[in-house]
Design a protein around this motif. Sequence first.
Motif, PDB file in Angstrom:
ATOM      1  N   LEU A 179       4.759  22.332  -5.545  1.00 13.02           N
ATOM      2  CA  LEU A 179       4.969  20.885  -5.484  1.00 13.02           C
ATOM      3  C   LEU A 179       5.643  20.479  -4.174  1.00 13.02           C
ATOM      4  CD1 LEU A 179       6.044  19.957  -9.132  1.00 13.02           C
ATOM      5  CD2 LEU A 179       3.824  19.637  -8.043  1.00 13.02           C
ATOM      6  N   CYS A 180       6.548  21.305  -3.684  1.00  8.19           N
ATOM      7  CA  CYS A 180       7.195  21.013  -2.396  1.00  8.19           C
ATOM      8  C   CYS A 180       6.173  21.021  -1.260  1.00  8.19           C
ATOM      9  CB  CYS A 180       8.306  22.020  -2.108  1.00  8.19           C
ATOM     10  SG  CYS A 180       9.763  21.779  -3.115  1.00  8.19           S
ATOM     11  N   MET A 181       5.278  21.987  -1.275  1.00  7.74           N
ATOM     12  CA  MET A 181       4.255  22.049  -0.230  1.00  7.74           C
ATOM     13  C   MET A 181       3.299  20.860  -0.329  1.00  7.74           C
ATOM     14  SD  MET A 181       3.390  26.079   0.316  1.00  7.74           S
ATOM     15  CE  MET A 181       3.102  26.490  -1.383  1.00  7.74           C
ATOM     16  N   LEU A 182       2.913  20.505  -1.557  1.00  2.91           N
ATOM     17  CA  LEU A 182       2.042  19.339  -1.733  1.00  2.91           C
ATOM     18  C   LEU A 182       2.720  18.073  -1.230  1.00  2.91           C
ATOM     19  CD1 LEU A 182       0.470  19.858  -5.270  1.00  2.91           C
ATOM     20  CD2 LEU A 182      -0.755  19.640  -3.115  1.00  2.91           C
ATOM     21  N   TYR A 183       3.998  17.903  -1.562  1.00  2.00           N
ATOM     22  CA  TYR A 183       4.706  16.709  -1.115  1.00  2.00           C
ATOM     23  C   TYR A 183       4.844  16.692   0.404  1.00  2.00           C
ATOM     24  CZ  TYR A 183       7.898  12.902  -0.550  1.00  2.00           C
ATOM     25  OH  TYR A 183       8.457  11.728  -0.150  1.00  2.00           O
ATOM     26  N   SER A 184       5.098  17.839   0.999  1.00  2.00           N
ATOM     27  CA  SER A 184       5.221  17.900   2.460  1.00  2.00           C
ATOM     28  C   SER A 184       3.936  17.442   3.138  1.00  2.00           C
ATOM     29  CB  SER A 184       5.557  19.315   2.912  1.00  2.00           C
ATOM     30  OG  SER A 184       6.824  19.684   2.454  1.00  2.00           O
ATOM     31  N   LYS A 185       2.809  17.855   2.588  1.00  2.00           N
ATOM     32  CA  LYS A 185       1.528  17.425   3.153  1.00  2.00           C
ATOM     33  C   LYS A 185       1.287  15.943   2.909  1.00  2.00           C
ATOM     34  CE  LYS A 185      -0.626  21.892   3.087  1.00  2.00           C
ATOM     35  NZ  LYS A 185      -1.778  22.699   2.803  1.00  2.00           N
ATOM     36  N   LYS A 186       1.624  15.483   1.720  1.00  2.00           N
ATOM     37  CA  LYS A 186       1.417  14.074   1.383  1.00  2.00           C
ATOM     38  C   LYS A 186       2.384  13.179   2.154  1.00  2.00           C
ATOM     39  CE  LYS A 186      -0.770  11.181  -1.330  1.00  2.00           C
ATOM     40  NZ  LYS A 186      -2.165  10.901  -1.201  1.00  2.00           N
ATOM     41  N   ALA A 187       3.542  13.690   2.503  1.00  2.00           N
ATOM     42  CA  ALA A 187       4.541  12.905   3.230  1.00  2.00           C
ATOM     43  C   ALA A 187       4.015  12.459   4.592  1.00  2.00           C
ATOM     44  CB  ALA A 187       5.825  13.702   3.394  1.00  2.00           C
ATOM     45  N   ALA A 188       3.120  13.226   5.179  1.00  2.00           N
ATOM     46  CA  ALA A 188       2.533  12.827   6.463  1.00  2.00           C
ATOM     47  C   ALA A 188       1.798  11.493   6.299  1.00  2.00           C
ATOM     48  CB  ALA A 188       1.591  13.904   6.973  1.00  2.00           C
ATOM     49  N   ARG A 189       1.097  11.320   5.187  1.00  2.00           N
ATOM     50  CA  ARG A 189       0.399  10.059   4.914  1.00  2.00           C
ATOM     51  C   ARG A 189       1.416   8.939   4.697  1.00  2.00           C
ATOM     52  NH1 ARG A 189      -3.105   6.223   5.620  1.00  2.00           N
ATOM     53  NH2 ARG A 189      -3.690   5.141   3.726  1.00  2.00           N
ATOM     54  N   PHE A 190       2.503   9.228   3.981  1.00  3.24           N
ATOM     55  CA  PHE A 190       3.538   8.218   3.769  1.00  3.24           C
ATOM     56  C   PHE A 190       4.168   7.812   5.098  1.00  3.24           C
ATOM     57  CE2 PHE A 190       4.302  10.385  -0.570  1.00  3.24           C
ATOM     58  CZ  PHE A 190       3.209   9.736  -1.118  1.00  3.24           C
ATOM     59  N   THR A 215       0.837  -1.205   0.000  1.00  2.00           N
ATOM     60  CA  THR A 215       0.000   0.000   0.000  1.00  2.00           C
ATOM     61  C   THR A 215       0.868   1.249   0.000  1.00  2.00           C
ATOM     62  OG1 THR A 215      -1.739  -1.172   1.197  1.00  2.00           O
ATOM     63  CG2 THR A 215      -1.821   1.237   1.240  1.00  2.00           C
ATOM     64  N   LEU A 216       1.908   1.247   0.814  1.00  2.26           N
ATOM     65  CA  LEU A 216       2.841   2.378   0.860  1.00  2.26           C
ATOM     66  C   LEU A 216       3.454   2.625  -0.513  1.00  2.26           C
ATOM     67  CD1 LEU A 216       4.619   4.508   2.296  1.00  2.26           C
ATOM     68  CD2 LEU A 216       6.186   2.646   2.865  1.00  2.26           C
ATOM     69  N   LEU A 217       3.970   1.582  -1.139  1.00  2.00           N
ATOM     70  CA  LEU A 217       4.577   1.741  -2.465  1.00  2.00           C
ATOM     71  C   LEU A 217       3.560   2.225  -3.496  1.00  2.00           C
ATOM     72  CD1 LEU A 217       6.947  -1.340  -2.862  1.00  2.00           C
ATOM     73  CD2 LEU A 217       7.536   1.022  -2.363  1.00  2.00           C
ATOM     74  N   SER A 218       2.372   1.669  -3.448  1.00  4.57           N
ATOM     75  CA  SER A 218       1.340   2.048  -4.404  1.00  4.57           C
ATOM     76  C   SER A 218       0.958   3.519  -4.264  1.00  4.57           C
ATOM     77  CB  SER A 218       0.110   1.166  -4.190  1.00  4.57           C
ATOM     78  OG  SER A 218      -0.944   1.586  -4.986  1.00  4.57           O
ATOM     79  N   GLU A 219       0.751   3.978  -3.028  1.00  8.62           N
ATOM     80  CA  GLU A 219       0.374   5.377  -2.817  1.00  8.62           C
ATOM     81  C   GLU A 219       1.490   6.332  -3.215  1.00  8.62           C
ATOM     82  OE1 GLU A 219      -1.854   6.830   0.343  1.00  8.62           O
ATOM     83  OE2 GLU A 219      -3.052   5.004   0.576  1.00  8.62           O
ATOM     84  N   LYS A 220       2.735   5.944  -2.935  1.00  8.20           N
ATOM     85  CA  LYS A 220       3.854   6.797  -3.338  1.00  8.20           C
ATOM     86  C   LYS A 220       3.951   6.889  -4.851  1.00  8.20           C
ATOM     87  CE  LYS A 220       7.616   7.291  -0.945  1.00  8.20           C
ATOM     88  NZ  LYS A 220       8.869   7.141  -0.218  1.00  8.20           N
ATOM     89  N   LYS A 221       3.768   5.765  -5.538  1.00  9.99           N
ATOM     90  CA  LYS A 221       3.832   5.778  -7.006  1.00  9.99           C
ATOM     91  C   LYS A 221       2.708   6.621  -7.590  1.00  9.99           C
ATOM     92  CE  LYS A 221       6.016   1.325  -7.799  1.00  9.99           C
ATOM     93  NZ  LYS A 221       5.803  -0.032  -8.341  1.00  9.99           N
ATOM     94  N   LYS A 222       1.507   6.507  -7.027  1.00 10.30           N
ATOM     95  CA  LYS A 222       0.373   7.285  -7.536  1.00 10.30           C
ATOM     96  C   LYS A 222       0.621   8.777  -7.413  1.00 10.30           C
ATOM     97  CE  LYS A 222      -3.160   4.062  -6.133  1.00 10.30           C
ATOM     98  NZ  LYS A 222      -4.329   3.899  -5.270  1.00 10.30           N
ATOM     99  N   PHE A 223       1.385   9.186  -6.429  1.00  6.58           N
ATOM    100  CA  PHE A 223       1.673  10.606  -6.234  1.00  6.58           C
ATOM    101  C   PHE A 223       2.914  11.029  -7.017  1.00  6.58           C
ATOM    102  CE2 PHE A 223       3.806  14.091  -4.061  1.00  6.58           C
ATOM    103  CZ  PHE A 223       2.791  15.024  -4.033  1.00  6.58           C
ATOM    104  N   ILE A 224       3.998  10.304  -6.855  1.00  9.84           N
ATOM    105  CA  ILE A 224       5.290  10.743  -7.371  1.00  9.84           C
ATOM    106  C   ILE A 224       5.372  10.702  -8.897  1.00  9.84           C
ATOM    107  CG2 ILE A 224       7.753  10.151  -7.435  1.00  9.84           C
ATOM    108  CD1 ILE A 224       7.475   9.420  -4.458  1.00  9.84           C
ATOM    109  N   ILE A 225       4.882   9.655  -9.520  1.00 11.41           N
ATOM    110  CA  ILE A 225       5.035   9.524 -10.975  1.00 11.41           C
ATOM    111  C   ILE A 225       4.313  10.637 -11.735  1.00 11.41           C
ATOM    112  CG2 ILE A 225       4.528   8.056 -12.976  1.00 11.41           C
ATOM    113  CD1 ILE A 225       5.336   5.661 -11.185  1.00 11.41           C
ATOM    114  N   PRO A 226       3.014  10.892 -11.485  1.00 10.18           N
ATOM    115  CA  PRO A 226       2.361  11.981 -12.232  1.00 10.18           C
ATOM    116  C   PRO A 226       2.980  13.357 -11.958  1.00 10.18           C
ATOM    117  CG  PRO A 226       0.721  10.659 -11.089  1.00 10.18           C
ATOM    118  CD  PRO A 226       2.058  10.179 -10.647  1.00 10.18           C
TER     119      PRO A 226
END
Length: 108
Positions: free
Chosen positions: A83-94, A25-36
Amino acid sequence: MEAKKINAQTESDYSSIVQSSSFQTLLSEKKKFIIPFTIFFFCFYFALPILTSYSTILNTKFIGNITWAWVFAFLQFVMTWGLCMLYSKKAARFDELSSQVIQERGNS
């Protein structure tokens, strides 16, 4: 002899972690965010040098003596910060998902 035993145990632990549903699940969610977002970043980033080198579309005036090339260049800074701010927020989920993987490893 002891080192071989530790290596075998480490490989076994790694295999079980990689195969766990929480890790997948962790890998899948990271790929869904990082690749696009990576594709978007590179397209937006390389558009400026390509458009300024091979066309004159960005040479048109935006306001006064400011051309669209300057606006596009400024927007690259905005895009990077965004993008940095979006990743910072998404990183909490990761981090939550990573903690779940670690917790499952400790329980097994």
